[in-house]
Design a protein around this motif. Structure first.
Motif, PDB file in Angstrom:
ATOM      1  N   UNK A 281      13.561 -11.844  -3.591  1.00 49.54           N
ATOM      2  CA  UNK A 281      13.089 -10.288  -2.954  1.00 49.54           C
ATOM      3  C   UNK A 281      12.767 -10.662  -1.519  1.00 49.54           C
ATOM      4  N   UNK A 282      12.048 -11.542  -1.453  1.00 49.46           N
ATOM      5  CA  UNK A 282      11.292 -11.902  -0.199  1.00 49.46           C
ATOM      6  C   UNK A 282      12.325 -12.289   0.719  1.00 49.46           C
ATOM      7  N   UNK A 283      13.236 -13.175   0.465  1.00 49.54           N
ATOM      8  CA  UNK A 283      14.167 -13.650   1.495  1.00 49.54           C
ATOM      9  C   UNK A 283      15.215 -12.909   1.603  1.00 49.54           C
ATOM     10  N   UNK A 284      15.512 -11.937   0.838  1.00 50.47           N
ATOM     11  CA  UNK A 284      16.731 -11.046   0.940  1.00 50.47           C
ATOM     12  C   UNK A 284      16.258  -9.898   1.926  1.00 50.47           C
ATOM     13  N   UNK A 285      17.433  -9.457   2.750  1.00 53.09           N
ATOM     14  CA  UNK A 285      17.177  -8.216   3.736  1.00 53.09           C
ATOM     15  C   UNK A 285      17.000  -7.117   2.812  1.00 53.09           C
ATOM     16  N   UNK A 286      16.429  -6.032   3.423  1.00 56.95           N
ATOM     17  CA  UNK A 286      16.620  -4.873   2.632  1.00 56.95           C
ATOM     18  C   UNK A 286      17.964  -4.390   2.350  1.00 56.95           C
ATOM     19  N   UNK A 287      18.577  -3.913   1.326  1.00 49.73           N
ATOM     20  CA  UNK A 287      19.845  -3.789   0.879  1.00 49.73           C
ATOM     21  C   UNK A 287      20.760  -4.856   0.556  1.00 49.73           C
ATOM     22  N   UNK A 288      20.165  -6.225   0.748  1.00 46.40           N
ATOM     23  CA  UNK A 288      20.683  -7.263   0.255  1.00 46.40           C
ATOM     24  C   UNK A 288      20.739  -7.422  -1.430  1.00 46.40           C
ATOM     25  N   UNK A 289      21.651  -8.005  -1.662  1.00 49.31           N
ATOM     26  CA  UNK A 289      21.564  -8.231  -3.323  1.00 49.31           C
ATOM     27  C   UNK A 289      21.655  -9.609  -3.910  1.00 49.31           C
ATOM     28  N   UNK A 290      21.323  -9.754  -5.088  1.00 48.01           N
ATOM     29  CA  UNK A 290      21.030 -10.867  -6.020  1.00 48.01           C
ATOM     30  C   UNK A 290      21.889 -10.712  -7.069  1.00 48.01           C
ATOM     31  N   UNK A 291      22.841 -11.717  -7.274  1.00 51.76           N
ATOM     32  CA  UNK A 291      23.824 -11.811  -8.409  1.00 51.76           C
ATOM     33  C   UNK A 291      23.382 -12.939  -9.369  1.00 51.76           C
ATOM     34  N   UNK A 292      22.870 -12.306 -10.467  1.00 53.22           N
ATOM     35  CA  UNK A 292      22.024 -13.374 -11.172  1.00 53.22           C
ATOM     36  C   UNK A 292      22.843 -13.113 -12.664  1.00 53.22           C
ATOM     37  N   UNK A 293      23.285 -14.166 -13.394  1.00 51.35           N
ATOM     38  CA  UNK A 293      23.838 -14.352 -14.555  1.00 51.35           C
ATOM     39  C   UNK A 293      22.619 -14.598 -15.688  1.00 51.35           C
ATOM     40  N   UNK A 294      22.679 -13.680 -16.678  1.00 52.33           N
ATOM     41  CA  UNK A 294      21.758 -13.891 -17.871  1.00 52.33           C
ATOM     42  C   UNK A 294      22.533 -13.870 -19.261  1.00 52.33           C
ATOM     43  N   UNK A 295      21.767 -14.418 -20.051  1.00 50.82           N
ATOM     44  CA  UNK A 295      22.040 -14.352 -21.543  1.00 50.82           C
ATOM     45  C   UNK A 295      21.241 -13.000 -22.135  1.00 50.82           C
ATOM     46  N   UNK A 296      22.062 -12.096 -22.578  1.00 45.95           N
ATOM     47  CA  UNK A 296      21.404 -10.688 -23.266  1.00 45.95           C
ATOM     48  C   UNK A 296      21.856 -10.633 -24.523  1.00 45.95           C
ATOM     49  N   UNK A 297      21.489  -9.454 -25.251  1.00 43.34           N
ATOM     50  CA  UNK A 297      22.060  -9.239 -26.541  1.00 43.34           C
ATOM     51  C   UNK A 297      23.615  -9.286 -26.519  1.00 43.34           C
ATOM     52  N   UNK A 298      24.354  -9.085 -25.523  1.00 46.24           N
ATOM     53  CA  UNK A 298      25.844  -8.884 -25.514  1.00 46.24           C
ATOM     54  C   UNK A 298      26.104 -10.726 -25.850  1.00 46.24           C
ATOM     55  N   UNK A 299      25.405 -11.329 -25.084  1.00 50.18           N
ATOM     56  CA  UNK A 299      25.627 -13.107 -25.473  1.00 50.18           C
ATOM     57  C   UNK A 299      25.442 -13.458 -26.941  1.00 50.18           C
ATOM     58  N   UNK A 300      24.012 -12.864 -27.437  1.00 48.09           N
ATOM     59  CA  UNK A 300      23.563 -13.215 -28.662  1.00 48.09           C
ATOM     60  C   UNK A 300      24.485 -12.771 -29.694  1.00 48.09           C
ATOM     61  N   UNK A 301      25.022 -11.498 -29.522  1.00 47.28           N
ATOM     62  CA  UNK A 301      25.857 -11.058 -30.519  1.00 47.28           C
ATOM     63  C   UNK A 301      27.167 -11.628 -30.542  1.00 47.28           C
ATOM     64  N   UNK A 302      27.666 -11.975 -29.542  1.00 48.55           N
ATOM     65  CA  UNK A 302      29.362 -12.510 -29.449  1.00 48.55           C
ATOM     66  C   UNK A 302      29.072 -14.008 -29.463  1.00 48.55           C
ATOM     67  N   UNK A 303      28.260 -14.622 -29.503  1.00 49.05           N
ATOM     68  CA  UNK A 303      28.205 -16.311 -29.211  1.00 49.05           C
ATOM     69  C   UNK A 303      29.227 -16.709 -30.284  1.00 49.05           C
ATOM     70  N   UNK A 304      29.999 -17.655 -30.255  1.00 50.39           N
ATOM     71  CA  UNK A 304      30.708 -18.116 -31.210  1.00 50.39           C
ATOM     72  C   UNK A 304      30.941 -19.457 -30.908  1.00 50.39           C
ATOM     73  N   UNK A 305      31.673 -20.338 -32.020  1.00 49.14           N
ATOM     74  CA  UNK A 305      32.018 -21.743 -31.559  1.00 49.14           C
ATOM     75  C   UNK A 305      33.074 -21.595 -30.530  1.00 49.14           C
ATOM     76  N   UNK A 306      32.841 -22.776 -29.715  1.00 51.05           N
ATOM     77  CA  UNK A 306      33.719 -22.835 -28.504  1.00 51.05           C
ATOM     78  C   UNK A 306      33.051 -22.383 -27.325  1.00 51.05           C
ATOM     79  N   UNK A 307      31.978 -21.286 -27.330  1.00 53.50           N
ATOM     80  CA  UNK A 307      31.134 -20.838 -26.167  1.00 53.50           C
ATOM     81  C   UNK A 307      30.323 -22.284 -25.900  1.00 53.50           C
TER      82      UNK A 307
END
Ligand SMILES: C[S@@+](CC[C@H](N)C(=O)[O-])C[C@H]1O[C@@H](n2cnc3c(N)ncnc32)[C@H](O)[C@@H]1O
Length: 287
Positions: free
Chosen positions: A185-211
């Protein structure tokens, strides 16, 4: 624990770094059948982009294993991600002049900024010195690359960036996650965006061999103890392998936790399930 103190908070800081490299993307286009990278599906002119990017590709072992032996797919995945980032900037009214990729590895994404969008001032950093050396050695000098460490602090000015990305980095940050968010947040300008990938319940529920995450999780003793089909525990869950090392965990967050905690530092502008494949994307905007 054996080793040098720097490696408690970074990786490979004192190794010699010698690399073999692959040829440029053009060398692998015809033989890589992993994904059909058609311009129609991905809205990217891969032919023109291949012509512009003459840099070598890293060996699979020098790119965190991404895409195994599928070297063209490795390269094209970064270009697809850049396309997605630029589309998000357009959607959210962000003019992209200054960009940082936190945990950039050997430049999967930032190489495309350098070759395809040289007008964007692009920074990359990683805790692994080997990656920093790789990018410095083999990718264009316009990229500003530095090694950071796992105590949140970036040598960049306040309000100086329009976009920060962290592809598959917060999925491994076991401590100081809120401090990292404050730092971004400090290094971003006001209005600037952070694109952050995360593991969530979606990852947890759908995780399968091959991932990519499946085998690591299946082998983790705390995960193996859970009954089949157990839901993701509330909050933040850390599955850690080494106590005395950074970057040795898989971390999951529930959306309720993200909204309650991360929503204090940023407006949660968009969330995307499994974009493009396994992890969810959060687009966070500095108010
Ligand atoms: C799974 S890899 C993803 C690499 C790259 N972002 C990509 O999408 O190709 C995670 C990367 O994050 C780096 N990393 C882990 N923790 C970090 C931290 N606290 N700060 C910066 N980089 C970190 C690792 O060294 C590694 O290069």
């Amino acid at each position: 624990m054996e080793g040098v103190w720097e490696d408690f908070i970074s990786l490979n800081s004192h190794k010699d770094h010698d690399f073999d490299v692959l040829g440029p993307a053009a060398d692998y286009r015809a033989t890589d059948a992993h994904t059909d990278w058609s311009a129609e599906t991905f809205h990217v002119d891969f032919d023109a982009a291949v012509q512009r990017d003459t840099g070598p590709l890293p060996l699979t072992e020098d790119r965190e294993g991404y895409y195994g032996p599928h070297h063209f797919s490795y390269w094209a995945s970064g270009l697809r991600d850049v396309r997605n980032l630029r589309a998000a900037c357009d959607r959210l009214g962000v003019t992209l002049n200054d960009y940082l990729d936190l945990g950039c590895s050997s430049g999967r994404v930032i190489r495309h900024m350098a070759y395809q969008h040289p007008e964007v001032r692009t920074y990359g950093c990683d805790i692994n010195a080997a990656h920093v050396v790789w990018v410095t050695k083999y990718l264009p000098e316009s990229l500003i690359i530095f090694q950071n460490h796992s105590i949140p602090s970036l040598p960049l000015a306040d309000n100086s960036l329009d976009l920060v990305t962290a592809f598959s980095v917060f999925t491994h940050i076991e401590a100081f996650e809120t401090t990292w968010l404050m730092e971004l947040r400090r290094v971003l300008r006001p209005g600037g965006i952070a694109w952050i990938t995360v593991h969530t319940e979606n990852t947890w529920n759908d995780m399968r061999p091959g991932w990519p995450i499946h085998d690591a999780m299946a082998a983790h003793p705390d995960f193996a103890k859970l009954p089949d089909g157990a839901p993701l525990p509330d909050g933040k869950s850390v599955f850690r392998w080494h106590g005395a090392r950074s970057y040795s965990s898989n971390v999951f967050y529930t959306y309720a936790y993200i909204r309650k905690h991360w929503g204090r530092y940023f407006e949660i502008a968009e969330t995307h399930k499994q974009l493009p494949d396994f992890q969810d994307v959060l687009i966070l905007r500095k108010r």
